[in-house]
Design a protein around this motif. Structure first.
Motif, PDB file in Angstrom:
ATOM      1  N   GLU A  85     -54.110  -1.909  -6.918  1.00 38.03           N
ATOM      2  CA  GLU A  85     -53.247  -2.368  -6.162  1.00 38.03           C
ATOM      3  C   GLU A  85     -53.908  -3.627  -5.455  1.00 38.03           C
ATOM      4  O   GLU A  85     -53.397  -4.692  -4.801  1.00 38.03           O
ATOM      5  N   THR A  88     -52.836  -7.079  -6.402  1.00 36.22           N
ATOM      6  CA  THR A  88     -51.371  -7.403  -6.247  1.00 36.22           C
ATOM      7  C   THR A  88     -51.286  -8.091  -4.613  1.00 36.22           C
ATOM      8  O   THR A  88     -52.315  -8.296  -3.867  1.00 36.22           O
ATOM      9  N   TYR A 537     -50.087   2.077  -3.171  1.00 37.06           N
ATOM     10  CA  TYR A 537     -51.202   2.696  -3.399  1.00 37.06           C
ATOM     11  C   TYR A 537     -50.871   3.896  -4.276  1.00 37.06           C
ATOM     12  O   TYR A 537     -51.858   4.642  -4.473  1.00 37.06           O
ATOM     13  N   ARG A 541     -46.681  -0.960  -7.710  1.00 40.29           N
ATOM     14  CA  ARG A 541     -46.476  -2.127  -7.443  1.00 40.29           C
ATOM     15  C   ARG A 541     -46.899  -3.308  -8.590  1.00 40.29           C
ATOM     16  O   ARG A 541     -46.357  -4.194  -8.955  1.00 40.29           O
TER      17      ARG A 541
END
Length: 621
Positions: A85, A88, A537, A541
């Motif tokens: 993540e 992201t 997390y 995503r």
């Protein structure tokens, strides 16, 4: 793929019984025992001569199921304490030696990076190193079960059929995970014997998807494959794959491949692999959304018939409450929520810090302002900094999932009220630092975005002790939201059922449903935001961003949030600041720094050079 021939031309060897001083016997399997083929079939005959030994072949495959949590023996999973993540808009990684920083932020990733051999520092620093994950050995062991379990004399037919279905589902889990990183893959549908000279070439995307779906369907259609782990088996077999998990995984795979990354009239990037239809289908077909929709519908029909699986509700947990229901949904093992559960270590000992906790403390997991802003208000409205009622106290009356993802000022923390506001440099007297700012586990490194992560790590020390840590590879909440997404895309806009399934997930934390009358694009935007709030997390995503080809989310600089609190009247001052400069600035944020080729990983170049048909992904040639 890296050392693929070694893995597939090897065979599990029975090296003998390890006899301890108290005369207990055990059998060990693993890559270190996969170094040369046997001279006869006696080894396999011995392994499958008893039910106990045969089961352990499959247990080995369980050891390497994909896991996003950092544990003491699994650095490879999360890029040396980094987290996927961190690529992201949810997270910024400030740990200088993590893979997120050294490889991705620095712009150093290429096909040569994938050549890193197992056990080396660099091998653990990329988002997916198949050689480091042991997946091909685990897949081989699963096929050994399918090929040989029928010969076991002291195992009944019911268990034999169950283990074969379980092994097929296991192979599908590994392939589904690799599909999201690479696209089409070489199809290994049996045990490859040492005398087979040629390796399978890389399959098309469609062939790979068909292979995964076929394996899952065969497992799902097996009468002996249980819908869930029964109460009688729970103490010993909680965490094993089930029919429900297989059906949920089928829905995930079909949704992923129906998305624009693969389901498009144009390839995401030109190259030999795209020309050979290994990284896209070659066209857009609306019916692919229908396939995903049908898989979700079949799953929920099966839930209606067989029961057990459902969202964890506030009444199901102690203490009761919306936030604790959400916590149990991702954290606790053996709940009605988790469809595929992964475990690497059994128990953490007293005073042993989980490595995910260390990832937070050392600055690898620092949530962004962009992520903070995604969480709605408690009444379901989007949070808005231009709304004075929202900005008066940005921590009050928010989505309960925010409280479980971030440590919020004034919230519960270690059995007291948290104070995580910082000292205002130009007004130290009225705006001093809170009691938890850079104190104890809430280190300065964990606060580099001004916001501290709670999920998985901090404020969990007592809960980890004696707790079996699970990774929720797939939760039922994802199937709810996947169904809503497929309905929206197939029907060219949300219908009543699409709203229903999103609202079910929101209701679990006491939130009102989405406002009605959204367009197809507006509903999609809300849905992807909902997935970010629910699965932060949990490695959702990143794959949402790549399957929707959301280049702007990778290339747009992010922000932190400085938060100051007046000690006299409790008022807040919140100041956004850019996450730019220094070693942790992302090369992707520079003009032209991000390319669509990053959506999929490269295959190791030295494996491409072996010439058995492994075509490199576009852009990495």
């Amino acid at each position: 793929m890296k050392n693929i021939k070694k893995h597939f031309h090897a065979i599990v060897l029975l090296l003998g019984l390890l006899i301890s001083t108290n005369a207990c016997e055990d059998l060990a399997f693993g890559d270190k025992f996969l170094q040369k083929p046997p001279s006869t079939d006696d080894t396999i005959d011995t392994v499958f001569s008893t039910a106990e030994y045969a089961r352990r072949v499959l247990w080995y495959s369980y050891r390497y199921l994909p896991m996003g949590l950092e544990t003491s023996n699994s650095y490879w999973n999360t890029m040396w304490l980094g987290n996927i993540e961190g690529l992201t808009d949810l997270n910024q990684d400030y740990l200088g030696y993590s893979g997120v920083n050294k490889v991705y932020y620095a712009g150093n990733y290429n096909a040569g990076t994938e050549n890193s051999p197992r056990g080396t520092y660099m091998a653990t620093k990329i988002r997916f190193n198949e050689n480091e994950t042991h997946m091909w050995s685990a897949i081989r062991n699963a096929w050994l079960i399918v090929a040989n379990i029928d010969r076991v004399p002291d195992m009944d037919r019911t268990e034999k059929e169950r283990l074969k279905a379980e092994a097929k589902a296991m192979v599908a889990v590994y392939y589904a995970h690799m599909l999201r990183h690479y696209g089409g893959l070489p199809i290994i549908d049996k045990v490859i014997s040492p005398d087979e000279a040629s390796m399978p070439t890389r399959a098309t995307l469609q062939q790979t998807v068909d292979f995964i779906v076929r394996l899952l369907n065969e497992a799902i259609d097996c009468p002996e494959f249980p819908w869930h782990i029964s109460e009688a088996e729970m103490s010993n077999w909680d965490g094993r794959l089930t029919k429900a998990g297989a059906m949920g995984l089928k829905a995930r795979v079909l949704l992923f491949v129906a998305s624009p990354l693969f389901n498009n009239d144009e390839p995401y990037f030109q190259g030999a692999a795209s020309e050979a239809l290994m990284t896209w289908f070659g066209n857009y077909d609306r019916e692919r959304w229908k396939h995903a929709m049908d898989a979700c519908e079949a799953f929920f029909k099966a839930v209606d018939s067989n029961g057990f699986y459902k969202l964890v509700e506030k009444e199901d947990v102690n203490p009761s409450g919306y936030r604790y229901a959400f916590r149990a949904a991702y954290f606790d093992r053996g709940t009605t929520e988790t469809l595929i559960s992964v475990r690497r270590e059994n128990y953490y000992k007293a005073n042993q810090q989980p490595y995910t906790n260390q990832s937070i403390r050392w600055g690898a997991i620092c949530p962004t302002k962009e992520y903070f802003d995604m969480f709605p208000t408690a009444d379901g409205d989007n949070f808005d900094w231009s709304n004075p009622e929202h900005t008066k106290n940005p921590f009050m009356n928010r989505d309960p999932r925010l409280s479980e993802t971030f440590i919020l000022d004034g919230d519960l923390f270690q059995n007291r009220t948290a104070g995580v506001t910082q000292e205002k440099p130009d007004d130290k007297e009225n705006y001093p630092a809170g009691r938890d700012w850079n104190v104890g586990q809430v280190t300065a490194k964990s606060l580099l975005t001004g916001l501290s992560c709670r999920k998985w790590g901090l404020d969990r020390a007592g809960e980890y002790n004696g707790h079996i840590i699970q990774w929720p590879h797939l939760r039922i909440a994802e199937i709810y939201l996947s169904y809503a997404e497929a309905l929206n895309e197939y029907n060219n806009g949300p219908n009543e059922l699409a709203y229903h399934y999103v609202d079910k997930v929101r209701a679990r934390v006491g939130m009102k449903g989405l406002k009605k009358g959204l367009s197809k694009e507006e509903f999609r935007k809300e849905l992807l935001r909902e997935r970010a709030c629910e699965f932060g997390y949990e490695e959702v995503r990143f794959f949402d961003l790549i399957r929707w080809k959301m280049k702007e989310k990778f290339s747009t600089p992010l922000h932190g949030l400085n938060i100051y609190k007046n000690k006299n009247d409790g008022s807040y001052i919140c100041e956004e600041f850019p996450l730019l400069g220094g070693e942790q600035s992302r090369s992707w944020w520079n003009p032209g720094g991000f390319s669509e080729k990053w959506y999929l990983s490269a295959f190791p170049q030295n494996e491409i050079n072996k010439g058995y048909g492994l075509v490199q992904n576009p852009g990495w040639e």
